[in-house]
Design an enzyme around this catalytic site. Structure first.
Site, mmCIF file in Angstrom:
data_model
loop_
_atom_site.group_PDB
_atom_site.id
_atom_site.type_symbol
_atom_site.label_atom_id
_atom_site.label_comp_id
_atom_site.label_asym_id
_atom_site.label_seq_id
_atom_site.Cartn_x
_atom_site.Cartn_y
_atom_site.Cartn_z
ATOM 1 N N SER A 139 1.024 -1.477 0.045
ATOM 2 C CA SER A 139 0.115 -0.177 -0.163
ATOM 3 C C SER A 139 0.805 1.248 -0.131
ATOM 4 O O SER A 139 2.061 1.332 0.140
ATOM 5 C CB SER A 139 -0.633 -0.176 1.420
ATOM 6 O OG SER A 139 -1.255 0.764 1.340
ATOM 7 N N TYR A 152 -2.938 -1.814 10.228
ATOM 8 C CA TYR A 152 -2.760 -1.338 8.290
ATOM 9 C C TYR A 152 -1.205 -1.559 8.067
ATOM 10 O O TYR A 152 -0.642 -1.778 7.232
ATOM 11 C CB TYR A 152 -4.443 -0.744 8.211
ATOM 12 C CG TYR A 152 -3.900 -1.044 6.841
ATOM 13 C CD1 TYR A 152 -4.758 -2.430 6.160
ATOM 14 C CD2 TYR A 152 -3.329 0.133 5.421
ATOM 15 C CE1 TYR A 152 -4.570 -2.558 4.496
ATOM 16 C CE2 TYR A 152 -3.138 -0.270 4.572
ATOM 17 C CZ TYR A 152 -3.532 -1.699 3.336
ATOM 18 O OH TYR A 152 -4.102 -1.235 2.480
ATOM 19 N N LYS A 156 1.661 -3.625 6.387
ATOM 20 C CA LYS A 156 2.018 -3.694 4.715
ATOM 21 C C LYS A 156 3.470 -2.849 4.818
ATOM 22 O O LYS A 156 4.092 -3.411 3.770
ATOM 23 C CB LYS A 156 1.223 -2.060 4.397
ATOM 24 C CG LYS A 156 -0.548 -2.243 4.455
ATOM 25 C CD LYS A 156 -0.639 -3.327 3.520
ATOM 26 C CE LYS A 156 -2.224 -4.113 2.987
ATOM 27 N NZ LYS A 156 -2.170 -5.367 2.198
#
Ligand SMILES: NC(=O)c1ccc[n+]([C@@H]2O[C@H](COP(=O)([O-])OP(=O)(O)OC[C@H]3O[C@@H](n4cnc5c(N)ncnc54)[C@H](OP(=O)(O)O)[C@@H]3O)[C@@H](O)[C@H]2O)c1
Length: 235
Positions: A139, A152, A156
């Site tokens: 991401s 998150y 990533k």
């Protein structure tokens, strides 16, 4: 199989980027093997696209489910040419200290451990054949950070490191890359961006650019952090 037809394994095909990728690869004549947890969507895909395509209800965070899926697929189709570790989830926007232990674990289990589970069970056959490409979905938030998405971001950033280490382990002829797909209007984007998500491309528009980009990757890309060249990808 025709020489230029690829066997493409995609996790998280029930909606979002995974679904759009599955439909675009099939439209271009490739064979797709997909998974997701939602029985209804997986059943619909299986009806819409019959054999040799195959869609299965698999939770990538459950190692034993991935093991059983790999055993079936490797027997029926052989080793994939392209593995797209796309399945993912994001925490609900919140400062890290307000994220429950359960939600934190869920994000790690799907985004990070789910990717490792797929690699554990599919990659040995690809290594035996000394060919194939593994694309782990990262991401923009695997290379930068923002408030309220710390779990998150952590997964990533971890995907970037895991993939670069994996790239150093693969034999010549193979490649592993972390991929930032850009910013695309999916359920996940709506969760973190709210109404402004509607200003970004649809998964279908994105897949028209992403699939040709993925099909061009090869051993010389091993270990390179890549980004799909779509609007907003370098924001
Ligand atoms: N959209 C963006 O702008 C954006 C930006 C950067 C990175 N990404 C990354 O791109 C990937 C796809 O994102 P998206 O936007 O398409 O998300 P999405 O719309 O929320 O779709 C996520 C997909 O993953 C599947 N999934 C979730 N947990 C799973 C599990 N445990 N096992 C199997 N499948 C699972 C979901 O299906 P089920 O619920 O049926 O399991 C769904 O098909 C993710 O890795 C995401 O982090 C997206």
């Amino acid at each position: 199989m025709p020489a230029n037809q690829k066997l493409v394994l995609i996790t998280g095909v029930s909606r979002g980027l995974g679904r759009a990728l599955a439909e675009e690869f099939i439209r271009l004549g490739h064979v797709v093997l997909g998974c997701g947890r939602s029985e209804k969507e997986i059943g619909q895909l299986q009806k819409q696209f019959s054999a040799p395509h195959n869609f299965a209800v698999v939770d990538v965070s459950a190692d034993e489910q991935v093991a059983a899926w790999a055993k079936r697929i490797l027997k029926s189709h052989g080793a994939p040419d392209l593995v797209l570790n796309n399945a993912g989830m994001i925490n609900r926007n919140a400062p890290l200290w307000q994220v429950s232990a359960r939600e934190f674990s869920d994000v790690i289990d799907v985004n990070l451990k789910g990717t490792a589970n797929v690699i554990r069970h599919f990659v040995p056959e690809m290594v035996k054949r000394r060919s194939g490409l593994i694309v782990n979905f990262s991401s923009g938030w695997g290379r930068s950070t923002d408030a309220e998405v710390a779990p998150y971001c952590a997964t990533k950033w971890a995907i970037e490191g895991l993939t670069q280490a994996l790239a150093q382990e693969l034999p010549p002829g193979m490649a592993a890359v972390p991929l930032n797909p850009g910013i695309i209007n999916t359920d996940m984007l709506q969760s973190c961006f709210g109404d402004s998500a509607s200003g970004y491309p649809t998964p279908q528009e994105w897949a028209k650019i992403a699939v040709p980009f993925l099909l061009k990757l090869g051993p010389s890309d091993n270990g390179k952090p890549l980004t799909v060249p779509v609007r907003g990808a370098n924001d």
